[in-house]
Design a protein around this motif. Structure first.
Motif, PDB file in Angstrom:
ATOM      1  N   ASP A 113      20.310  26.888  10.032  1.00  0.00           N
ATOM      2  CA  ASP A 113      19.555  26.331  11.154  1.00  0.00           C
ATOM      3  C   ASP A 113      19.118  27.375  12.182  1.00  0.00           C
ATOM      4  O   ASP A 113      18.342  27.073  13.086  1.00  0.00           O
ATOM      5  CB  ASP A 113      20.323  25.203  11.825  1.00  0.00           C
ATOM      6  N   LYS A 114      19.582  28.619  12.049  1.00  0.00           N
ATOM      7  CA  LYS A 114      19.151  29.697  12.937  1.00  0.00           C
ATOM      8  C   LYS A 114      18.129  30.616  12.261  1.00  0.00           C
ATOM      9  O   LYS A 114      17.741  31.630  12.831  1.00  0.00           O
ATOM     10  CB  LYS A 114      20.353  30.502  13.406  1.00  0.00           C
ATOM     11  N   GLY A 115      17.711  30.269  11.032  1.00  0.00           N
ATOM     12  CA  GLY A 115      16.688  31.048  10.339  1.00  0.00           C
ATOM     13  C   GLY A 115      17.200  32.187   9.482  1.00  0.00           C
ATOM     14  O   GLY A 115      16.426  33.019   9.024  1.00  0.00           O
ATOM     15  N   PHE A 116      18.534  32.213   9.238  1.00  0.00           N
ATOM     16  CA  PHE A 116      19.122  33.281   8.423  1.00  0.00           C
ATOM     17  C   PHE A 116      19.385  32.792   7.002  1.00  0.00           C
ATOM     18  O   PHE A 116      19.843  31.670   6.798  1.00  0.00           O
ATOM     19  CB  PHE A 116      20.445  33.766   9.028  1.00  0.00           C
ATOM     20  N   ALA A 117      19.134  33.667   6.030  1.00  0.00           N
ATOM     21  CA  ALA A 117      19.470  33.405   4.625  1.00  0.00           C
ATOM     22  C   ALA A 117      20.439  34.498   4.190  1.00  0.00           C
ATOM     23  O   ALA A 117      20.086  35.677   4.188  1.00  0.00           O
ATOM     24  CB  ALA A 117      18.228  33.413   3.760  1.00  0.00           C
ATOM     25  N   THR A 118      21.675  34.090   3.841  1.00  0.00           N
ATOM     26  CA  THR A 118      22.698  35.058   3.420  1.00  0.00           C
ATOM     27  C   THR A 118      23.481  34.579   2.202  1.00  0.00           C
ATOM     28  O   THR A 118      24.374  35.274   1.740  1.00  0.00           O
ATOM     29  CB  THR A 118      23.693  35.344   4.574  1.00  0.00           C
ATOM     30  N   VAL A 119      23.149  33.402   1.680  1.00  0.00           N
ATOM     31  CA  VAL A 119      23.890  32.840   0.553  1.00  0.00           C
ATOM     32  C   VAL A 119      23.328  33.402  -0.759  1.00  0.00           C
ATOM     33  O   VAL A 119      22.148  33.198  -1.069  1.00  0.00           O
ATOM     34  CB  VAL A 119      23.809  31.291   0.544  1.00  0.00           C
ATOM     35  N   PRO A 120      24.164  34.116  -1.542  1.00  0.00           N
ATOM     36  CA  PRO A 120      23.689  34.688  -2.810  1.00  0.00           C
ATOM     37  C   PRO A 120      23.323  33.602  -3.831  1.00  0.00           C
ATOM     38  O   PRO A 120      23.873  32.505  -3.802  1.00  0.00           O
ATOM     39  CB  PRO A 120      24.891  35.489  -3.314  1.00  0.00           C
ATOM     40  N   VAL A 121      22.387  33.948  -4.707  1.00  0.00           N
ATOM     41  CA  VAL A 121      22.058  33.092  -5.847  1.00  0.00           C
ATOM     42  C   VAL A 121      22.131  33.931  -7.113  1.00  0.00           C
ATOM     43  O   VAL A 121      21.871  35.132  -7.090  1.00  0.00           O
ATOM     44  CB  VAL A 121      20.666  32.420  -5.710  1.00  0.00           C
TER      45      VAL A 121
END
Length: 164
Positions: A113-121
């Motif tokens: 919700d803060k605009g960060f993407a850090t979750v690996p795929v």
């Protein structure tokens, strides 16, 4: 004195030869892809990076370190051409159209919700060696078949990076 100089020169030459022989055998073990915002006007602001490496259980792992994205699930894919330039389709400018078609869809990219993407795929179907010279694209909407949104497509292309 002459013998010491010759001896040192010989060592330097041997080290240089050995270094040259082994450097060609190195295989790329990861890629760090700089991702930028894209629009019909072209490539824009820096959004961070995605590190791509071999996954421990097979396939390839994509580890995002991205910011300033819209919250939610986004389509995430490897594209055929190493370009993030805009292009024209039916007379209309399209963001990152020069990246070509999708070579492979990845699992969806989650943005908090803060605009960060850090979750690996992880994409088990891919090999690291097949990715060099391609592009990595993020779409405005999810296009991951597992999310149930595959029929809608991924919406517009919002970010792109070159895998070098």
């Amino acid at each position: 004195m002459f013998n010491k100089v010759c001896g040192l020169s010989a060592i330097v030459v041997v080290v240089a030869i050995l270094s040259a022989c082994t450097s060609g055998d190195k295989q790329m073990d990861s890629f760090k892809v700089s991702m930028n915002q894209v629009s019909p006007s072209g490539v824009g602001a820096d959004l961070g990076t995605v590190t791509i490496s071999s996954a421990s259980g097979g396939g390839v792992e994509f580890v995002p370190d991205l910011h300033d994205l819209m919250p939610g699930e986004h389509g995430f894919s490897v594209h055929e051409v190493p370009s993030c330039d805009a292009g024209s389709k039916d007379g209309v400018k399209v963001a990152a159209l020069a990246a070509g078609g999708s070579l492979d869809d990845l699992p969806g990219l989650t943005v908090d919700d803060k605009g960060f993407a850090t979750v690996p795929v992880v994409a088990k179907q891919l090999k690291l060696a097949d990715l060099k010279g391609r592009s990595l694209v993020i779409n405005s909407q999810s296009d991951d078949a597992q999310s149930g949104n595959a029929a809608k497509g991924g919406g517009s292309r919002v970010a792109c990076g070159i895998i070098e």
